[in-house]
Scaffold this motif. Structure first.
Motif, mmCIF file in Angstrom:
data_model
loop_
_atom_site.group_PDB
_atom_site.id
_atom_site.type_symbol
_atom_site.label_atom_id
_atom_site.label_comp_id
_atom_site.label_asym_id
_atom_site.label_seq_id
_atom_site.Cartn_x
_atom_site.Cartn_y
_atom_site.Cartn_z
ATOM 1 N N ALA A 1 58.756 5.182 5.091
ATOM 2 C CA ALA A 1 57.413 5.056 5.692
ATOM 3 C C ALA A 1 57.122 3.591 5.990
ATOM 4 O O ALA A 1 56.532 3.259 7.023
ATOM 5 C CB ALA A 1 56.364 5.632 4.740
ATOM 6 N N GLN B 1 34.534 9.922 9.441
ATOM 7 C CA GLN B 1 34.397 9.705 10.882
ATOM 8 C C GLN B 1 33.938 10.938 11.650
ATOM 9 O O GLN B 1 33.581 10.849 12.814
ATOM 10 C CB GLN B 1 35.745 9.233 11.456
ATOM 11 N N THR C 1 46.692 7.359 8.148
ATOM 12 C CA THR C 1 46.858 5.977 8.625
ATOM 13 C C THR C 1 47.300 5.955 10.082
ATOM 14 O O THR C 1 46.781 5.177 10.891
ATOM 15 C CB THR C 1 47.868 5.221 7.732
ATOM 16 N N PRO D 1 46.946 9.747 -1.513
ATOM 17 C CA PRO D 1 46.334 10.961 -2.075
ATOM 18 C C PRO D 1 45.132 10.608 -2.967
ATOM 19 O O PRO D 1 45.111 9.554 -3.609
ATOM 20 C CB PRO D 1 47.485 11.575 -2.892
ATOM 21 N N SER D 2 44.147 11.501 -2.986
ATOM 22 C CA SER D 2 42.843 11.133 -3.553
ATOM 23 C C SER D 2 42.877 10.779 -5.036
ATOM 24 O O SER D 2 42.034 10.024 -5.507
ATOM 25 C CB SER D 2 41.821 12.241 -3.289
ATOM 26 N N ASP E 1 53.526 1.199 0.732
ATOM 27 C CA ASP E 1 53.854 2.614 0.532
ATOM 28 C C ASP E 1 55.002 2.682 -0.479
ATOM 29 O O ASP E 1 55.863 1.799 -0.487
ATOM 30 C CB ASP E 1 54.253 3.295 1.853
ATOM 31 N N ILE E 2 54.982 3.743 -1.294
ATOM 32 C CA ILE E 2 56.091 3.892 -2.256
ATOM 33 C C ILE E 2 57.356 4.386 -1.557
ATOM 34 O O ILE E 2 58.433 4.330 -2.122
ATOM 35 C CB ILE E 2 55.716 4.871 -3.390
ATOM 36 N N GLY F 1 49.835 10.431 7.434
ATOM 37 C CA GLY F 1 49.182 10.998 8.612
ATOM 38 C C GLY F 1 47.845 10.343 8.932
ATOM 39 O O GLY F 1 47.564 10.014 10.091
ATOM 40 N N GLY G 1 49.353 3.334 2.008
ATOM 41 C CA GLY G 1 49.636 4.752 2.298
ATOM 42 C C GLY G 1 49.857 4.925 3.790
ATOM 43 O O GLY G 1 48.896 4.983 4.563
ATOM 44 N N MET G 2 51.126 5.000 4.193
ATOM 45 C CA MET G 2 51.444 5.014 5.638
ATOM 46 C C MET G 2 51.741 6.443 6.101
ATOM 47 O O MET G 2 52.770 6.717 6.709
ATOM 48 C CB MET G 2 52.641 4.085 5.911
ATOM 49 N N ALA H 1 39.958 6.498 2.182
ATOM 50 C CA ALA H 1 39.959 7.833 2.803
ATOM 51 C C ALA H 1 39.036 8.746 2.004
ATOM 52 O O ALA H 1 38.873 8.570 0.799
ATOM 53 C CB ALA H 1 41.370 8.404 2.796
ATOM 54 N N PRO I 1 38.205 12.099 -0.033
ATOM 55 C CA PRO I 1 36.989 11.779 -0.755
ATOM 56 C C PRO I 1 37.129 10.415 -1.443
ATOM 57 O O PRO I 1 38.228 10.052 -1.850
ATOM 58 C CB PRO I 1 36.932 12.892 -1.815
ATOM 59 N N TRP J 1 37.277 7.846 15.559
ATOM 60 C CA TRP J 1 37.715 6.649 14.820
ATOM 61 C C TRP J 1 37.336 5.370 15.558
ATOM 62 O O TRP J 1 37.043 4.349 14.938
ATOM 63 C CB TRP J 1 39.226 6.683 14.561
ATOM 64 N N LEU K 1 44.675 8.768 -6.375
ATOM 65 C CA LEU K 1 44.982 7.333 -6.505
ATOM 66 C C LEU K 1 43.821 6.443 -6.054
ATOM 67 O O LEU K 1 43.844 5.226 -6.252
ATOM 68 C CB LEU K 1 46.223 6.990 -5.665
ATOM 69 N N HIS K 2 42.820 7.043 -5.415
ATOM 70 C CA HIS K 2 41.788 6.220 -4.766
ATOM 71 C C HIS K 2 41.042 5.327 -5.756
ATOM 72 O O HIS K 2 40.761 4.165 -5.459
ATOM 73 C CB HIS K 2 40.768 7.111 -4.038
#
Ligand SMILES: NC(=O)c1ccc[n+]([C@@H]2O[C@H](COP(=O)([O-])OP(=O)(O)OC[C@H]3O[C@@H](n4cnc5c(N)ncnc54)[C@H](O)[C@@H]3O)[C@@H](O)[C@H]2O)c1
Length: 348
Positions: free
Chosen positions: A44, A130, A19, A80-81, A39-40, A17, A14-15, A101, A103, A292, A83-84
């Motif tokens: 990106a 962070q 990242t 996006p969450s 990344d799909i 914001g 996921g490339m 990331a 949540p 970070w 997919l986590h």
């Protein structure tokens, strides 16, 4: 554990914001190497190749292929969450330690399952929490730890912002709880390590001007096991910035006001019991922090065998247990007991 002389090699998934913001710090660390990016979106991927000097063979449109073809230690999962869960599970099954990331997932049971899988695999699952490394939280945490407020029994935490475009949160169920509250709770637990959540009552609504699809303004009361009360407000449809923290203890009150949790500027006022507020310069002489950078230093220690940080997947379950109970309370309109995942020992 890997030999300390060898770099930690990452697959970055996921490339977008987050990242970009993480890699500004991570790429400064001499102990890391980007092994592959996923990344799909081909544009990106190309931007990432240019920014980090990666060869064609390190660019993937599919995580499965990257896991098969790359020698790596960790996976940064910044998609996006929704997919986590599947992506962190795939990384764990391939023998990589995921840094996901926040949540961790937007489903409490799935987060518990990931924590259990990481323990079985003897891998180090972490969550990108962070924010508590911001100076404005660190100085308040130190003030509390020094005992200046005595025993804290009432907490007010308000953070709402005017985000009048749903963008990536269009159609998202409980956007505030999953996207914002998970940060807020982690920072509060950083300031108040003694606060053990016991029960929560949560109300959510949409003002007439809201552009969201479900409750974008949250009001809640959380009760701690020690009898403390947290009055909580958060949301995306405020008409202007709203950010305040008030800690009320047996010795006095600390009042902190700012613009938003991610803006490292605050004013602090202290009133000793029975006295008036006076400004105090809690942050005097402290440069703004780079959350970070501090986060990755701590993550590195953990990956090399050091102590478990606050942002391990296991410890972060306490945050997610509160969110789960808040969602149940929204549905039932009643107080809901909060599970204590660390005490119940359902995680290794
Ligand atoms: N810790 C923080 O301060 C912070 C800040 C912002 C976002 N976040 C979290 O980070 C995550 C990502 O947010 P963002 O703002 O970077 O989003 P973003 O939309 O900017 O980036 C997401 C990227 O994931 C890619 N993607 C989508 N599906 C994919 C798939 N199946 N495989 C690989 N890549 C895929 C997209 O093409 C996009 O480039 C979210 O969970 C968000 O809550 C955390």
């Amino acid at each position: 554990m890997k030999n300390a002389a060898e770099p930690i090699r990452s697959i970055v998934v996921g490339m977008g914001g987050l990242t970009r913001s993480m890699l500004r710090s991570l790429t400064q660390k001499p102990w890391q190497e980007i092994a592959a990016v996923v990344d799909i979106n081909p544009a990106a991927l190309q931007r990432a190749a240019d920014a980090y000097g990666l060869p064609e063979a390190a660019l993937f449109r599919d995580l499965g292929a990257a896991l098969q073809q790359t020698d790596a230690d960790v996976a940064l999962i910044n998609t996006p969450s929704e997919l986590h869960y599947s992506q962190a599970k795939a990384a764990l099954l391939a023998g990589l330690s995921p840094l996901v990331a926040k949540p961790l997932t937007n489903n409490y049971a799935n987060s518990c399952a990931l924590v259990d899988l990481a323990a079985q695999q003897r891998l180090r699952l972490c969550v990108g929490q962070q924010m508590r490394y911001f100076r404005h939280y660190q100085v308040v945490a130190e003030f509390v730890a020094a005992g200046e407020l005595g025993s804290i029994e009432q907490i007010f935490f308000f953070n709402a912002k005017p985000r009048h475009q749903a963008k990536n949160l269009a159609g998202f169920e409980q956007p505030v709880l999953w996207e914002m509250t998970c940060h807020h709770l982690d920072c509060l637990f950083g300031i108040l390590p003694m606060l053990m959540p016991e029960a929560i009552f949560c109300d959510g609504f949409m003002p007439s001007w809201s552009v969201y699809d479900s409750a974008c303004m949250i009001n809640a009361v959380l009760r701690g096991q020690g009898g403390e009360r947290l009055l909580y407000h958060a949301g995306y449809s405020a008409q202007s910035d709203c950010y305040g923290l008030r800690l009320e203890g047996s010795r006095g009150v600390l009042r902190c006001r700012g613009l938003h949790m991610s803006k490292d500027q605050m004013t602090y006022e202290f009133a000793r019991r029975g006295e008036s507020f006076a400004e105090i310069a809690l942050a005097r002489g402290r440069p703004p922090s780079q959350p970070w950078s501090r986060f990755f230093a701590r993550w590195h220690e953990y990956l090399r065998g050091g102590e478990e940080p606050h942002f391990s997947g296991r410890k972060n379950l306490r945050v997610l247990a509160v969110i789960q109970a808040a969602i149940e309370s929204l549905a039932s309109g009643a107080y809901v007991d909060i599970a204590d995942p660390l005490r119940q020992g359902n995680t290794a």
